[in-house]
Every structure is written in structure tokens, then in C-alpha cells.
Design an enzyme around this catalytic site. Structure first.
Site, mmCIF file in Angstrom:
data_model
loop_
_atom_site.group_PDB
_atom_site.id
_atom_site.type_symbol
_atom_site.label_atom_id
_atom_site.label_comp_id
_atom_site.label_asym_id
_atom_site.label_seq_id
_atom_site.Cartn_x
_atom_site.Cartn_y
_atom_site.Cartn_z
ATOM 1 C CD GLU A 1 15.251 -56.600 36.800
ATOM 2 O OE1 GLU A 1 15.070 -56.674 38.014
ATOM 3 O OE2 GLU A 1 16.400 -55.767 36.584
ATOM 4 C CB ALA B 1 23.382 -50.003 34.025
ATOM 5 C CG MET B 2 20.498 -56.255 33.699
ATOM 6 S SD MET B 2 19.108 -55.882 34.792
ATOM 7 C CE MET B 2 18.811 -57.340 35.593
ATOM 8 C CD GLU B 3 19.746 -55.590 38.639
ATOM 9 O OE1 GLU B 3 18.554 -55.938 38.942
ATOM 10 O OE2 GLU B 3 19.894 -54.774 37.996
ATOM 11 C CD GLU C 1 22.520 -51.150 37.548
ATOM 12 O OE1 GLU C 1 22.059 -52.451 37.600
ATOM 13 O OE2 GLU C 1 21.745 -50.333 37.358
ATOM 14 C CD GLU D 1 15.887 -52.009 40.336
ATOM 15 O OE1 GLU D 1 16.836 -51.189 40.302
ATOM 16 O OE2 GLU D 1 16.020 -52.983 39.576
#
Length: 911
Positions: free
Chosen positions: A174, A309-311, A345, A367
Site C-alpha cells: 500500500e 503497521a499494515m493491515e 489494523e 483509515e
């Protein structure tokens, strides 16, 4: 997206290239020639008559319906091999199939089994595949063999990092970096199932979004086939490869989802807290949404150096400092941070993953909602956290960013790829969450929750727009609320609500209301109006009452219908839920601040919101800083941490804005000691049994303020002794104050003390300890020591991705600010060369103006910043907007200082 602020094999023989499965391929050591950006190798240059590539969005006439990807990924190598099959739906006859690819070396490409000519757009990130004859309406299949880079430097695309003796490979795709991993349709609206196979070294572990369904050993390698995903946009596909350890965290939720914490080899013990709470957070979110977790598993993966962090569904990634901590060194801040970020997340698993924005102009649907649900979850699950005040403090931060004339809208049109990177900012995350909270409060929590569940159910595994969200959540009698919501989505700025009390004989009391756009001194912008839900609290016949109205016009009124008589006080932002500032007229402010007890007190969130309003209004001609400073002692002793922190901000800003002349610095320091000193010393540097989390967090901030700006020699001496003790053996210092004592010791330290800290930095093998030391380095006031500390960014003493942010700490005083700015100007190119390549608004080029010059408060530096960074910032994604906002902020500070410096001087003269 990161909730927040970075790693080669040659192609085998032709038979392997043509194979449908990468399982037939074995990597060979060696280096491929450097690939051009999406450069075709097997095709001649594009014909002159070839249609031009799309400038931003791909055409809708050709859409993917499924992907099948096979990759060979070896973290010790510099390149990976890929083979991708894309099933297409062709809606109109098409001469060229356009898709995204960046930094990939495309070796062969076919459409329906026949060779396709590859048209490259160079660095544009797009390739065109042209069959011999135009595609007819119907189905088609694209097959591409390619290689790509495993970057040792970046935190996006496919990258690698070394932790201890081992290498690991990860992805971060992303917003628009899936094109670095696969030729694909790299837009959120193209949401389809994916199949993934990974060929890795047999001793490495391979993870992806879904569980593995088969594993086959082939010599030194193994091929891991993963289950087909639910429909996903390309940016949510993820994998990780390396000798990782897996910590079993049990199962969670209605479907007994397996939860695991994935860490570098040997680090499992540091996942203690993550193991304890992750499943609980997942269960809480399921309860709120009324929808089970949508995916088959949940792996939370530690990336050693990562800016947030990334979901990714089923494979959520975290920067190491966010997820791991040595158990005996766990701090309150670490525990709160992990819960907050994990809630954010995992909230995305519904908002963003289950239902995905159709285009990046609606990234707030991802977001802002993840930020909002974090507050809602913690408020109910852990009421002792007092998330209501944290929520009000978050709103205050959003308003500060939104006060700039150059601030973007929540729903900002996307005209360029730069705009996509810029969309991930305070406006999207915090303003978006605050506006959602305001309208949730307006319609009622139960009604809003039901609307959210309807929305998620209706659009599950699909894409949605803001219009679709508003239509479903605010349907029926609440449909007009959507129009009011849109006034906050589609225009920038903060409303200023002026409130005055009218108590006419024979009539219920009323608040007369007026709205305008809040603008600080020196700012000019077109007049704006909103439809604002205004709610007030006041004394009523049966205790404290509340009343609300929708302020749709420049002026309006709010009847305080439950008041018996003219109320003794009125809070015009009930419980701090409003996204607006309040200017109280007459004696309303004095009455709000008058001492009361019991239910008649302002709520915690109202106090935080009120302090935020005071801090904003002194930046206008509507309120004197002298009057606000007189209020500070009344609230500095408040039991609520966020209220005290609000007063600290008001006082600390005086130094950062150069508001206090040199001759009055002793009076300023004495004011801080008189106001905060006794409480800071009572708390001390050692926690006590029974201390609340708020007390532990407040301790560090009070001690730093009183020791530094309060110039308290006794606290400085004690901190220096504790820092010396910690540098010697890392024991005997309360974990919650380690960074504080190191910072205080640096503030009074000389070059010899810096050398001692640098020696400790070089000696430690702990990334956690290294970052604690780095955090203190830019607190040096001694010019020689500070220059040496900043120069660490040009050495191998630390990873520059960890150390660069220390430059911002040097913004604290005018003298250190000048040194940091000179260092940035002298070293810009050297620093840029050491940083990862640019991607989105998180890159060095976009951040540099704020890092080195955001603290200035004069027109001369605003001009110098603009001149120095004009061309440099333009090289980087998001750089122009970032520079414009920094320059505007510095000019605004200059106007603020001219307006209020005489008032501040008068206040301290009296002392």
C-alpha cells in the site's frame, strides 16, 4: 496503512520460463543485469502509433477477475522470479491491455497463448500488452514471466532485512507498490481472488494472507501453495519469507480463528504481550461489528525496521518496536501503543479489507474508521484508559493540521499519484475519526452501530464509495445527516462556533450561535460554512442536562430546554465530541473555569477540548496569552493526564515559538517550577506500587518539563546519575523513564558525555536499546556535542531509518534549531543517498523540511526554507505539499509571535 512513519537470481532455461508453475524453477546464484523500469527484453521498441498510456487510472474496459502468482523468493538474493496468470474480462474491443508494473524486468508476455508486444512507459509504472489482433469482448488470459528486485534498503515493494545472522523478505504494497511485486491492476477498485505459490529455501518459513494447503520439497527448496484468497485489491496481497519463529496465541472469535505472533528467530519471548491481548482485541471487534472476522487466520508479523503497521488480511505486519518488548522492560507506553495499533489494523479487516474503498479519494473509509473504532473499542473494553480524553487530544491534533490554509480535505480529489501518498495524513486519520465520532454522537451510538453493520454486510468483499456509505448508514429519517456529514468531507478547515448566553424573562435560556472558519493570525482563506452538530451541557432541573442543534446557517440558536433558570455555566462542546472550536462570549469562559464539584464539573474530555480551544484562540486576536497563562495553574494540578498535558503544551510552546525574551527566561523557568515542580518531584523517577497507567505516563512528561524548561538543577543531577547507571548496566532504572533520564542527561551533557552515549550505542546489539539512545542524542544543547550527535546520521553507528528522526528533537530551542538546519542543508544529498528510495508521503524528501525547519518562527527562515527545498522537495512524492505546509506554518508562527509576544512579556514582567 502504516499507522504510521526503510532486498538476485538469474532466469533459468527457456523451459522454466514457459512453465506454468514456478515450482519447476531453481534459482542460481549470481546477479542479473540491472533491470530497466518495466523494460521489455524480448520485444522491439513500441511502435510510434501505439496509443498513449493512461495518465492516472487504468481503463475500465479490461478488468481482472482472478490472479494466479508463482514466486521464487530467497532473502539472501537481490532478485526474485515471478510467473503470473491474470484472468480478464474484456468489456469492449481493446487493442492494448494496460496494467501496472514498476522496476520489473518483463521477459515474456502472452495473451491467450500468443506472444504479446510489451509497451513500456519507463518510470511511469505502466506497461501495455498488445496482441497481434485486438481483443474481442469476452474472456482473455494474460501470462507474464518476469523478475523483480528484493531491496535491501526500502520498506516498500518486496524488501529484505537482516536480523541477527539471518535474512528475511517482506512486502509492503500500500498504496501503489503492488506493481513492484507483480504486473497487475494496482488500483483498489480491482478486487478479485488471488492464488499464490512461493518457492523458498526449505529451511525458511513462507507466509501469506491465507493458510498453506500444500507443501512440496524439491532439493534445497520447498514450494508452498496457499489457499485462494477472498477478493482482494493488489495492495493487500502480502507475504513473508525467512527463518521466523511462530508464537501460538490460541484462537479467537466466533470462528475460533488461529492467532499467531511471527518473530525473527529466537525472539519469541518478546512477544509475550502481543500473545496475551491480540485475540481479545479481535473478539471485541467482532462483538462491535456483529460480523465474524472475515479471514481464515491471523498472523501478526514483526518487521525489524518498519515505519508503522499494515493491515494485510491474515498477515498483519508491525515495526519491531510496536510488537516486541523484553518482558521485564515493557513500558506502559509500549502496551498502550500495541493495543492502539493492533485495534487500528484489525479494525481494517472490516473497514478496508472486507469493504474496500473504490478509489483513493475515499481512503478515509479505511483509515478514519480504523482510527475511530480504535477509540470506541478501548473506551468500552478498557475504561481505565480514559480513551475519551485521548480521543479529544487526537481531535486537537487534527484541528492544528486543519488550521493551515493549505490543508487538504478529508475527501480530496486524486489528480496525481502524489495525491495518493498525501492522502495518508492527520486529516484522513484524525480529522476523519473526529468527524465520524461527532456524527455518531449526533445520531446515537446504537443507531450508528446498526448503520455500520448494514454497510459492511451490504458491501462485503466488494468496493464502496462515500456516497454508498452515507446512504446506508444514514438511511430513512436520518438521511439528511449524510448531507451535513458531506460538508466536513468535501471542504478543508475548522469551524469556529461563537457562543453567547441569552436569558430573557419568560423564555428558556438559549445559546446564540454563529459560525465562521477558524484562521490563525496572518492566514487568509475564503469564508466557509458547515452543517455543524452543536451539543451543549449545562445544569438542568434533574442534574446536568444536554441539548443539541444542527447549525446549518451562519447564525442560529440552541435552546437549553432543561434549564430551570439562567445556567451557572454552559459547555458548548458536550464531552468534546464536536469537530469545532468554541469562542465563549461574555463571562461564559470564566464561569466554565470557576471551581465546582461533583456532577457540575466539566467532563475530562471537555477540559481537554477547552484547553485545545484556548491554545488555538491565542493564535488569533480574540484571546490574550496573558489571560490563558493565568488559567494554567488552575488546571496544571488536575488529576487527568491529558488535561495536564494540555497545560504543558500551552507553556512549552512559549520557548518553541521564541515568545519569551532572554531577559525574562529566569521568570519563565520559575513559573514552570512553581506550577509543576512540586508534583514532578513527588512523582519522582521511580514508580510506586499502585501507580495508574496515567501516572506512569505523566511522570516522564512532568520530569522532562521541569528539568529542562524549568531548569531544575536537582532533577537534572538525579537524571544524570540515573542515566550513568543505565549506560553502565541497563538495570536499576524504571523502564518508563529511561528515555526521559537519557534526554535530560543529554540536555546538560558535553562532548565527553556524548562520546559515552555513542560508545553505548556502538556496543549494544539490542535494537530496542539502540533506539532509546538515539532518541536522546539530539537533546544535546552543547553545540559541539549536538553537531556530533547529528553526524551519527552519516555513519554506520545506526540505521538511518531509526536515527533520522532525531533531527526533529533538535528543534526544541532556537540555538539547537539553527544547528540542525545547518546540518540538514550541508548534508541533504548525503542523507538522501543513505535513505530508502522514495515512496508516498513517508519518504525523506517529503519529511525533510519539517524535520529540519518546522520549528522556526520567523519570515526569514520561511523564505530560506522555500528557497532551499523548492527544487529538492519537488523530486519526491508528496514533497511540494509538505514544503508548502511547513512554510505556511513558519509564517503563521511569525505572525503569532508578533501578536502575542507583548502579552507574554507583560505576564512574566509581573512575576
Amino acid at each position: 496503512m502504516p499507522t504510521f512513519h526503510v532486498p538476485t537470481v538469474l532466469l533459468p532455461a527457456l523451459a522454466c520460463v514457459l512453465a506454468a508453475s514456478v515450482a519447476a524453477c531453481s534459482p542460481r546464484p549470481g546477479a542479473s543485469p540491472p533491470p530497466s523500469e518495466t523494460a521489455p527484453v524480448a520485444s522491439e521498441p513500441a511502435r510510434p502509433e501505439a496509443p498513449p498510456p493512461p495518465e492516472l487510472r487504468l481503463p475500465e474496459t479490461v478488468r481482472p477477475t482472478a490472479y494466479d502468482v508463482a514466486l521464487t523468493v530467497v532473502p539472501t538474493e537481490d532478485r526474485f522470479e515471478g510467473h503470473i496468470t491474470i484472468a480478464l474480462d474484456v468489456a469492449a474491443s481493446s487493442r492494448i491491455v494496460w496494467l501496472h508494473a514498476l522496476g520489473l524486468d518483463v521477459r515474456t508476455a502472452t495473451i491467450d497463448g500468443a506472444p504479446a508486444k510489451v509497451h513500456s512507459t519507463g518510470s511511469g509504472g505502466r506497461i501495455g500488452l498488445e496482441p497481434a489482433r485486438p481483443l474481442s469482448v469476452g474472456r482473455a488470459t494474460v501470462v507474464i514471466d518476469y523478475t523483480g528486485a528484493i531491496s535491501p534498503k526500502n520498506e516498500f515493494g518486496v524488501f529484505k532485512q537482516k536480523e541477527g545472522e539471518h535474512w528475511y523478505a517482506f512486502t509492503q504494497l500500500e498504496a501503489i507498490d503492488a506493481r513492484r511485486a507483480f504486473p497487475c491492476f494496482d488500483e483498489p477498485g480491482f478486487k478479485v481472488p488471488w492464488k499464490l505459490r512461493l518457492k523458498v529455501k526449505k529451511d525458511d518459513r513462507a507466509l501469506s494472507n491465507t493458510p498453506p494447503i500444500s507443501e512440496k520439497i524439491e532439493g534445497d527448496y520447498k514450494i508452498v501453495q496457499f489457499a485462494e484468497t477472498k477478493p482482494l485489491p493488489a495492495y493487500l496481497v502480502a507475504f513473508a519469507v525467512g527463518p521466523m519463529d511462530v508464537v501460538d496465541a490460541g484462537t479467537a472469535g466466533k470462528n475460533h480463528t488461529p492467532v499467531r505472533i511471527v518473530v525473527p528467530r529466537g525472539r519469541g519471548a518478546e512477544a509475550r504481550f502481543a500473545k496475551e491481548v491480540t485475540g481479545k482485541i479481535l473478539a471485541q471487534l467482532e462483538d462491535y461489528f456483529g460480523i465474524p472476522y472475515p479471514y481464515e487466520k491471523l498472523d501478526c508479523v514483526d518487521i525489524p525496521v518498519f515505519s508503522g503497521a499494515m493491515e494485510n488480511p491474515g498477515l498483519v505486519t508491525f515495526g519491531q518496536s510496536l510488537i516486541l518488548s523484553v518482558p521485564e522492560k515493557e513500558t506502559v507506553r509500549f502496551r498502550h501503543q500495541y493495543i492502539d495499533i493492533t485495534a487500528h489494523e484489525l479494525g481494517h479487516q472490516w473497514f478496508g479489507d472486507l469493504v474496500t474503498t473504490a478509489w483513493w479519494d475515499d481512503v478515509w473509509l479505511n483509515e478514519a474508521f480504523a482510527s475511530w473504532i480504535t477509540n470506541r473499542l478501548i473506551e468500552t473494553w478498557q475504561p481505565e484508559r480514559h480513551k475519551d480524553t485521548e480521543r479529544a487530544a487526537d481531535t486537537a491534533r487534527a484541528m492544528r493540521a486543519d488550521s493551515l490554509v493549505s490543508a487538504r480535505r478529508i475527501r480530496q480529489p486524486i489528480a496525481t499519484e502524489d495525491d495518493i501518498g498525501n492522502a495518508f495524513d492527520h486529516i484522513t486519520y484524525e480529522k476523519g475519526a473526529a468527524v465520524i465520532d461527532m456524527f455518531e454522537n449526533w445520531v446515537g451510538r446504537d443507531a450508528f452501530r446498526a448503520g455500520v453493520t448494514r454497510y459492511l454486510t451490504k458491501h462485503a468483499h466488494k468496493n464502496a464509495t462515500a456516497e454508498q456509505f452515507l446512504a446506508v448508514v444514514f438511511e430513512g429519517e436520518r438521511a439528511p445527516v449524510g448531507a451535513a456529514f458531506e460538508t466536513f468531507l468535501n471542504q478543508p478547515g475548522v469551524p469556529l462556533v461563537t457562543a453567547s448566553l441569552r436569558c430573557d424573562a419568560g423564555q428558556p435560556p438559549k445559546l446564540a450561535l454563529a459560525q465562521s472558519r477558524y484562521l490563525p493570525a496572518g492566514a487568509q482563506a475564503p469564508e466557509t460554512s458547515w452543517q455543524i452538530p452543536v451539543c451543549a451541557r449545562y445544569p438542568g432541573a434533574k442534574g446536568v442536562a444536554s441539548s443539541c442543534t444542527l447549525l446549518q446557517k451562519p447564525r442560529g440558536e440552541l435552546t437549553l430546554g432543561e434549564a430551570r433558570a439562567c445556567p451557572a455555566w454552559v459547555s458548548a462542546n458536550a464531552d468534546g465530541h464536536g469537530y469545532y472550536r468554541v469562542l465563549y462570549q461574555g463571562d461564559l469562559l470564566a464561569k466554565l473555569l470557576a471551581p465546582r464539584s461533583g456532577d457540575a464539573e466539566l467532563t475530562r474530555a471537555e477540559k481537554v477540548a477547552l484547553l485545545s480551544d484556548l491554545a488555538a484562540l491565542v493564535r488569533t486576536s480574540k484571546l490574550s496569552y496573558q489571560d490563558v497563562l493565568a488559567v494554567v495553574p488552575k488546571l496544571a494540578g488536575d488529576p487527568v493526564k491529558d488535561v495536564v498535558e494540555g497545560t504543558i503544551e500551552l507553556v512549552a510552546d512559549l520557548r518553541s515559538t521564541e515568545m519569551v525574551p532572554e531577559a525574562l527566561r529566569p521568570q519563565y523557568a520559575r513559573f514552570i517550577r512553581d506550577t509543576y515542580g512540586a508534583r514532578a518531584k513527588k512523582l519522582g523517577f521511580v514508580s510506586r506500587r499502585g501507580d495508574s497507567d496515567d501516572t506512569r505516563l505523566l511522570r516522564a512528561k512532568l520530569l522532562l518539563l521541569v528539568a529542562d524548561q524549568g531548569e531544575d538543577r536537582a532533577l537534572q543531577s538525579e537524571a544524570k546519575a540515573l542515566a550513568s547507571k543505565w549506560l553502565a548496566d541497563r538495570k536499576g532504572v524504571d523502564p518508563d523513564v529511561v528515555e526521559t533520564v537519557l534526554a535530560i542527561s543529554a540536555q546538560t551533557g558535553d562532548r565527553a558525555w556524548f562520546e559515552r552515549m555513542r560508545a553505548a550505542l556502538r556496543a549494544t546489539t539490542s535494537r530496542f536499546e539502540r533506539n532509546q539512545i538515539l532518541g536522546a542524542l539530539a537533546h544535546f544543547r552543547d553545540p559541539d556535542a549536538l553537531r556530533a550527535a547529528l553526524a551519527v546520521n552519516l555513519t554506520d553507528d545506526a540505521d538511518i531509518r531509526d536515527s533520522l528522526w532525531t533531527i526533529k528533537s533538535a528543534q526544541a530551542t532556537p540555538a539547537t534549531r539553527a544547528i540542525a538546519y545547518a546540518f540538514m542543508k550541508e548534508s541533504f544529498e548525503a542523507l538522501a543517498a543513505r535513505m530508502p528510495d522514495e515512496a508516498g508521503a513517508f519518504g525523506f524528501g517529503a519529511a525533510a523540511p519539517a524535520l529540519a525547519g518546522g520549528g522556526f518562527c520567523d519570515e526569514a527562515h520561511a523564505a530560506d526554507l522555500e528557497a532551499f527545498f523548492r527544487e529538492r522537495a519537488a523530486r519526491y512524492s508528496g514533497g511540494r505539499r509538505s514544503l508548502a505546509q511547513v512554510v505556511e506554518s513558519v509564517k503563521g508562527c511569525s505572525a503569532f509571535r508578533a501578536l502575542q509576544a507583548p502579552n507574554v512579556g507583560a505576564f512574566f514582567q509581573k512575576r
